[in-house]
Design a protein around this motif. Structure first.
Motif, PDB file in Angstrom:
ATOM      1  N   VAL A 138       0.863  -1.183   0.000  1.00  0.00           N
ATOM      2  CA  VAL A 138       0.000   0.000   0.000  1.00  0.00           C
ATOM      3  C   VAL A 138       0.902   1.237   0.000  1.00  0.00           C
ATOM      4  O   VAL A 138       1.838   1.322   0.804  1.00  0.00           O
ATOM      5  CB  VAL A 138      -0.922  -0.022   1.233  1.00  0.00           C
ATOM      6  N   PRO A 139       0.641   2.221  -0.867  1.00  0.00           N
ATOM      7  CA  PRO A 139       1.581   3.333  -1.068  1.00  0.00           C
ATOM      8  C   PRO A 139       1.487   4.431  -0.022  1.00  0.00           C
ATOM      9  O   PRO A 139       1.248   5.602  -0.342  1.00  0.00           O
ATOM     10  CB  PRO A 139       1.184   3.853  -2.456  1.00  0.00           C
ATOM     11  N   PHE A 140       1.707   4.096   1.238  1.00  0.00           N
ATOM     12  CA  PHE A 140       1.758   5.130   2.273  1.00  0.00           C
ATOM     13  C   PHE A 140       3.218   5.493   2.537  1.00  0.00           C
ATOM     14  O   PHE A 140       4.114   4.661   2.428  1.00  0.00           O
ATOM     15  CB  PHE A 140       1.077   4.645   3.564  1.00  0.00           C
ATOM     16  N   LEU A 141       3.451   6.744   2.875  1.00  0.00           N
ATOM     17  CA  LEU A 141       4.804   7.265   3.137  1.00  0.00           C
ATOM     18  C   LEU A 141       5.811   6.773   2.092  1.00  0.00           C
ATOM     19  O   LEU A 141       6.866   6.227   2.423  1.00  0.00           O
ATOM     20  CB  LEU A 141       5.276   6.845   4.545  1.00  0.00           C
ATOM     21  N   PRO A 142       5.516   6.961   0.823  1.00  0.00           N
ATOM     22  CA  PRO A 142       6.395   6.386  -0.210  1.00  0.00           C
ATOM     23  C   PRO A 142       7.815   6.946  -0.196  1.00  0.00           C
ATOM     24  O   PRO A 142       8.783   6.187  -0.353  1.00  0.00           O
ATOM     25  CB  PRO A 142       5.666   6.734  -1.518  1.00  0.00           C
ATOM     26  N   GLU A 143       7.954   8.258  -0.006  1.00  0.00           N
ATOM     27  CA  GLU A 143       9.303   8.851  -0.007  1.00  0.00           C
ATOM     28  C   GLU A 143      10.123   8.365   1.181  1.00  0.00           C
ATOM     29  O   GLU A 143      11.300   8.008   1.046  1.00  0.00           O
ATOM     30  CB  GLU A 143       9.222  10.389   0.009  1.00  0.00           C
ATOM     31  N   GLU A 144       9.504   8.341   2.351  1.00  0.00           N
ATOM     32  CA  GLU A 144      10.222   7.918   3.560  1.00  0.00           C
ATOM     33  C   GLU A 144      10.668   6.471   3.455  1.00  0.00           C
ATOM     34  O   GLU A 144      11.817   6.140   3.790  1.00  0.00           O
ATOM     35  CB  GLU A 144       9.307   8.100   4.771  1.00  0.00           C
ATOM     36  N   ARG A 145       9.807   5.607   2.991  1.00  0.00           N
ATOM     37  CA  ARG A 145      10.153   4.182   2.917  1.00  0.00           C
ATOM     38  C   ARG A 145      11.185   3.925   1.825  1.00  0.00           C
ATOM     39  O   ARG A 145      12.102   3.094   2.008  1.00  0.00           O
ATOM     40  CB  ARG A 145       8.889   3.371   2.676  1.00  0.00           C
ATOM     41  N   ALA A 146      11.065   4.618   0.699  1.00  0.00           N
ATOM     42  CA  ALA A 146      12.053   4.448  -0.372  1.00  0.00           C
ATOM     43  C   ALA A 146      13.424   4.961   0.067  1.00  0.00           C
ATOM     44  O   ALA A 146      14.468   4.363  -0.240  1.00  0.00           O
ATOM     45  CB  ALA A 146      11.589   5.170  -1.634  1.00  0.00           C
ATOM     46  N   GLU A 147      13.432   6.066   0.800  1.00  0.00           N
ATOM     47  CA  GLU A 147      14.698   6.613   1.294  1.00  0.00           C
ATOM     48  C   GLU A 147      15.351   5.662   2.289  1.00  0.00           C
ATOM     49  O   GLU A 147      16.582   5.531   2.327  1.00  0.00           O
ATOM     50  CB  GLU A 147      14.447   7.974   1.943  1.00  0.00           C
ATOM     51  N   ARG A 148      14.541   4.976   3.101  1.00  0.00           N
ATOM     52  CA  ARG A 148      15.081   4.020   4.061  1.00  0.00           C
ATOM     53  C   ARG A 148      15.784   2.873   3.331  1.00  0.00           C
ATOM     54  O   ARG A 148      16.876   2.441   3.736  1.00  0.00           O
ATOM     55  CB  ARG A 148      13.962   3.481   4.955  1.00  0.00           C
ATOM     56  N   VAL A 149      15.193   2.388   2.274  1.00  0.00           N
ATOM     57  CA  VAL A 149      15.820   1.319   1.499  1.00  0.00           C
ATOM     58  C   VAL A 149      17.102   1.814   0.833  1.00  0.00           C
ATOM     59  O   VAL A 149      18.127   1.123   0.828  1.00  0.00           O
ATOM     60  CB  VAL A 149      14.834   0.777   0.442  1.00  0.00           C
ATOM     61  N   ALA A 150      17.068   3.020   0.289  1.00  0.00           N
ATOM     62  CA  ALA A 150      18.265   3.575  -0.351  1.00  0.00           C
ATOM     63  C   ALA A 150      19.395   3.758   0.658  1.00  0.00           C
ATOM     64  O   ALA A 150      20.573   3.516   0.343  1.00  0.00           O
ATOM     65  CB  ALA A 150      17.921   4.911  -1.018  1.00  0.00           C
ATOM     66  N   THR A 151      19.043   4.173   1.865  1.00  0.00           N
ATOM     67  CA  THR A 151      20.059   4.347   2.916  1.00  0.00           C
ATOM     68  C   THR A 151      20.703   3.012   3.265  1.00  0.00           C
ATOM     69  O   THR A 151      21.923   2.932   3.488  1.00  0.00           O
ATOM     70  CB  THR A 151      19.425   4.967   4.167  1.00  0.00           C
ATOM     71  N   LEU A 152      19.909   1.955   3.280  1.00  0.00           N
ATOM     72  CA  LEU A 152      20.465   0.626   3.567  1.00  0.00           C
ATOM     73  C   LEU A 152      21.418   0.187   2.454  1.00  0.00           C
ATOM     74  O   LEU A 152      22.465  -0.419   2.729  1.00  0.00           O
ATOM     75  CB  LEU A 152      19.332  -0.388   3.716  1.00  0.00           C
TER      76      LEU A 152
END
Length: 262
Positions: free
Chosen positions: A130-144
């Motif tokens: 479900v596309p909630f907080l898309p920027e925050e979650r995508a940034e978390r993956v990129a940081t990892l």
């Protein structure tokens, strides 16, 4: 006649007196060496006694020193035995640590590919979720992903961060949240309030409440929400922001067997 005899005796005595004196003087002269020898013997005996006493005192002192040194040696032997036990224990611990280091190296070589696969799976999950907080979650993956390429971060810290990201995603399914964002509504970018209830409901409401929509996960698209849900949506947003006590709410829920449900 009697008088004459007495006179003779006196005369003899008088005559013998010088002889006795001479004999006594001669005797004293002959005893002087003996007396001197006796004095010398007494002096020598006294000196010998002093020497013996000194030797006895010195011997007693040596005995006390010997006993003290013996006690010190015994104490050092016990201390040495204890130190040897500690050395043996440290050697055993060293062997265990070396074995653990070898095992850590093996685990590190195995866990790094595992973490990369976990991050990849997390990325796909976020994209399909479900596309909630898309920027925050995508940034978390990129940081990892960036973290995995850093050489100054321990493997343990990398693993902790990956597990933390998975925990955050798991928590999303157990809580309710309201947050502000932007969304294109009727062809225009508008400020909206999003409401998420776990992963079951995701909807939005414009600031003026003129437009509302709900996410259909089966069709993966936003669908308009009837205005009859306006009060329930507003109440749910207040509950999510902890401005209102939790209560029974009527909100649309999409299921796999029907397009819309409550």
């Amino acid at each position: 006649m009697k008088h004459s005899l007495i006179s003779s005796v006196v005369l003899i005595a008088l005559c013998s007196a010088p002889l006795f004196s001479h004999s006594l003087a001669a005797q004293e002269t002959s005893l002087e060496p003996v007396v001197d020898a006796a004095n010398k013997i007494n002096s020598a005996a006294k000196s010998s006694q002093l020497t013996v006493e000194k030797i006895a005192d010195s011997t007693q002192e040596r005995i006390q020193q010997y006993k003290q040194i013996t006690r010190q040696i015994q104490g050092l032997e016990v201390y040495t035995q204890q130190l040897q036990k500690q050395i043996n224990a440290q050697a055993a611990e060293k062997d265990e640590l070396n074995a653990s280091i070898d095992e850590v190296s093996v685990v590190e070589r195995q866990i790094t590919p595992l973490m990369l696969r976990m991050i990849e799976s997390l990325d796909k999950f976020v994209q399909l979720d479900v596309p909630f907080l898309p920027e925050e979650r995508a940034e978390r993956v990129a940081t990892l992903r960036e973290l995995m390429d850093r050489a100054d971060v321990d493997v343990s810290e990398k693993f902790r961060r990956v597990m933390e990201a998975f925990q955050i995603e798991a928590d999303y399914g157990r809580n309710i949240e309201a947050y502000n964002g932007e969304m294109t509504v009727a062809g225009q970018l508008q400020d909206v309030e999003f409401l998420r209830m776990g992963r079951t409901v995701l909807l939005y409401k414009t600031r003026d409440g003129s437009s509302m929509g709900v996410w259909n996960q089966q069709q993966r698209e936003w669908q308009p929400l009837d205005a009859s849900y306006a009060s329930n949506v507003q109440e749910a947003i207040r509950v999510a922001r902890k401005q209102l006590a939790p209560d029974l709410l009527m909100l649309p829920v999409f299921t796999s067997t029907s397009s819309t449900g409550e």
